[in-house]
Design a protein around this motif. Structure first.
Motif, PDB file in Angstrom:
ATOM      1  N   ALA A   1      10.231   3.687  -0.966  1.00 32.17           N
ATOM      2  CA  ALA A   1      10.880   2.417  -0.650  1.00 32.17           C
ATOM      3  C   ALA A   1      10.966   1.562  -1.909  1.00 32.17           C
ATOM      4  O   ALA A   1      10.096   1.622  -2.775  1.00 32.17           O
ATOM      5  N   ARG A   2      12.013   0.756  -1.970  1.00 30.96           N
ATOM      6  CA  ARG A   2      12.199  -0.178  -3.083  1.00 30.96           C
ATOM      7  C   ARG A   2      11.275  -1.372  -2.907  1.00 30.96           C
ATOM      8  O   ARG A   2      11.238  -1.994  -1.841  1.00 30.96           O
ATOM      9  N   GLY A   3      10.513  -1.673  -3.945  1.00 34.11           N
ATOM     10  CA  GLY A   3       9.641  -2.837  -3.920  1.00 34.11           C
ATOM     11  C   GLY A   3      10.429  -4.127  -4.021  1.00 34.11           C
ATOM     12  O   GLY A   3      11.605  -4.140  -4.392  1.00 34.11           O
ATOM     13  N   GLY A   4       9.783  -5.213  -3.668  1.00 34.48           N
ATOM     14  CA  GLY A   4      10.376  -6.528  -3.838  1.00 34.48           C
ATOM     15  C   GLY A   4      11.236  -7.007  -2.686  1.00 34.48           C
ATOM     16  O   GLY A   4      11.808  -8.100  -2.763  1.00 34.48           O
ATOM     17  N   VAL A   5      11.334  -6.220  -1.611  1.00 37.26           N
ATOM     18  CA  VAL A   5      12.150  -6.656  -0.473  1.00 37.26           C
ATOM     19  C   VAL A   5      11.379  -6.598   0.841  1.00 37.26           C
ATOM     20  O   VAL A   5      11.961  -6.768   1.906  1.00 37.26           O
ATOM     21  N   GLY A   6      10.071  -6.363   0.784  1.00 40.50           N
ATOM     22  CA  GLY A   6       9.241  -6.394   1.984  1.00 40.50           C
ATOM     23  C   GLY A   6       9.237  -5.121   2.804  1.00 40.50           C
ATOM     24  O   GLY A   6       8.713  -5.113   3.926  1.00 40.50           O
ATOM     25  N   LEU A   7       9.788  -4.047   2.272  1.00 42.41           N
ATOM     26  CA  LEU A   7       9.854  -2.813   3.055  1.00 42.41           C
ATOM     27  C   LEU A   7       8.484  -2.224   3.338  1.00 42.41           C
ATOM     28  O   LEU A   7       8.260  -1.658   4.408  1.00 42.41           O
ATOM     29  N   GLU A   8       7.547  -2.376   2.403  1.00 43.56           N
ATOM     30  CA  GLU A   8       6.207  -1.835   2.641  1.00 43.56           C
ATOM     31  C   GLU A   8       5.544  -2.524   3.832  1.00 43.56           C
ATOM     32  O   GLU A   8       4.788  -1.901   4.573  1.00 43.56           O
ATOM     33  N   ASP A   9       5.829  -3.793   4.043  1.00 43.19           N
ATOM     34  CA  ASP A   9       5.287  -4.494   5.205  1.00 43.19           C
ATOM     35  C   ASP A   9       5.914  -3.964   6.500  1.00 43.19           C
ATOM     36  O   ASP A   9       5.224  -3.751   7.494  1.00 43.19           O
TER      37      ASP A   9
ATOM     38  N   GLY B   1       2.702   1.889  11.057  1.00 42.86           N
ATOM     39  CA  GLY B   1       1.651   2.879  10.859  1.00 42.86           C
ATOM     40  C   GLY B   1       1.712   3.649   9.557  1.00 42.86           C
ATOM     41  O   GLY B   1       0.856   4.490   9.293  1.00 42.86           O
ATOM     42  N   TRP B   2       2.696   3.383   8.714  1.00 47.51           N
ATOM     43  CA  TRP B   2       2.804   4.059   7.427  1.00 47.51           C
ATOM     44  C   TRP B   2       1.775   3.491   6.453  1.00 47.51           C
ATOM     45  O   TRP B   2       1.446   2.310   6.506  1.00 47.51           O
ATOM     46  N   LYS B   3       1.281   4.354   5.566  1.00 48.32           N
ATOM     47  CA  LYS B   3       0.308   3.962   4.549  1.00 48.32           C
ATOM     48  C   LYS B   3       0.925   4.112   3.164  1.00 48.32           C
ATOM     49  O   LYS B   3       1.575   5.120   2.874  1.00 48.32           O
ATOM     50  N   GLU B   4       0.698   3.103   2.335  1.00 51.67           N
ATOM     51  CA  GLU B   4       1.116   3.219   0.946  1.00 51.67           C
ATOM     52  C   GLU B   4       0.179   4.188   0.242  1.00 51.67           C
ATOM     53  O   GLU B   4      -1.041   4.041   0.317  1.00 51.67           O
ATOM     54  N   ILE B   5       0.738   5.170  -0.443  1.00 54.00           N
ATOM     55  CA  ILE B   5      -0.089   6.158  -1.146  1.00 54.00           C
ATOM     56  C   ILE B   5       0.084   6.093  -2.660  1.00 54.00           C
ATOM     57  O   ILE B   5      -0.610   6.793  -3.395  1.00 54.00           O
ATOM     58  N   GLY B   6       1.009   5.267  -3.120  1.00 52.68           N
ATOM     59  CA  GLY B   6       1.183   5.123  -4.561  1.00 52.68           C
ATOM     60  C   GLY B   6       2.390   4.270  -4.895  1.00 52.68           C
ATOM     61  O   GLY B   6       3.196   3.940  -4.035  1.00 52.68           O
TER      62      GLY B   6
ATOM     63  N   ILE C   1       7.802   2.437  -4.069  1.00 56.23           N
ATOM     64  CA  ILE C   1       6.593   2.510  -3.261  1.00 56.23           C
ATOM     65  C   ILE C   1       6.618   3.808  -2.474  1.00 56.23           C
ATOM     66  O   ILE C   1       7.569   4.081  -1.731  1.00 56.23           O
ATOM     67  N   LEU C   2       5.585   4.602  -2.629  1.00 55.74           N
ATOM     68  CA  LEU C   2       5.476   5.878  -1.929  1.00 55.74           C
ATOM     69  C   LEU C   2       4.612   5.695  -0.701  1.00 55.74           C
ATOM     70  O   LEU C   2       3.504   5.145  -0.781  1.00 55.74           O
TER      71      LEU C   2
END
Length: 180
Positions: free
Chosen positions: A138-146, A152-157, A174-175
């Protein structure tokens, strides 16, 4: 999500299942999402129908029930969003798949379509494709990781500054992964 916006899901597992109208709708959705600033595979809007069609046709040609499929969300017969899930043929990594191009048409944003697609792909990946985990970038800076984290997804790197959208606008890639 209101009852009237609950999507029906359609899986396309072979290119011959993709009608010309559905192909057109998918490409138009991709163009609209990209040109609205969505992180959908074309980092430099504006894009044209013809530019996106080349990539979409490549994805359609590569569809295979075991390795690659589209999952489409339809609301009242209208394409509201879609994604592609793929796995490698390499037996070393064939137990996991990758989610690509999650998109919600701008006319359906805020109605839970993206979350519904992500819940459905989890089920499809596990029950129909026999996968044990999913991954995405996912591209950082746009809130996708949230967004993905709430599902239920986990950031792994992270790859810091891996994506250069413009001079002075570098973003992390973001992986993320999801155990099925």
């Amino acid at each position: 999500m209101t009852r009237e916006s609950v999507p029906a899901f359609l899986e396309i597992t072979e290119g011959r299942e993709m009608s010309s109208g559905l192909r057109r709708d998918l490409i138009e959705c991709w163009v609209t999402v990209t040109n609205a600033g969505g992180a959908a595979g074309f980092p430099f809007p504006p894009v044209s129908f013809d530019e996106v069609a080349v990539v979409a046709d490549r994805l359609i040609a590569g569809l295979d029930p075991e390795r690659s499929r589209f999952l489409l969300a339809l609301v009242d017969g209208t394409l509201a969003g879609w994604l592609n899930v793929r796995r490698s043929v390499d037996p070393l990594i064939a137990h996991w798949g990758t989610v690509h191009h999650l998109q919600t048409h701008t006319g359906f944003r805020g109605r839970g379509i993206g979350a519904a697609l992500m819940r459905r792909v989890r089920q499809v990946a596990r029950e129909e494709m026999g996968l044990e985990q999913l991954r995405l970038a996912a591209r950082g800076g746009v809130g996708l990781e949230d967004f993905y984290g709430r599902l239920g997804w986990k950031e792994i790197g992270r790859w810091p500054g891996a994506l250069r959208l413009a001079p002075g606008d570098d973003r992390d890639e973001i992986l993320m992964m999801l155990e099925l």
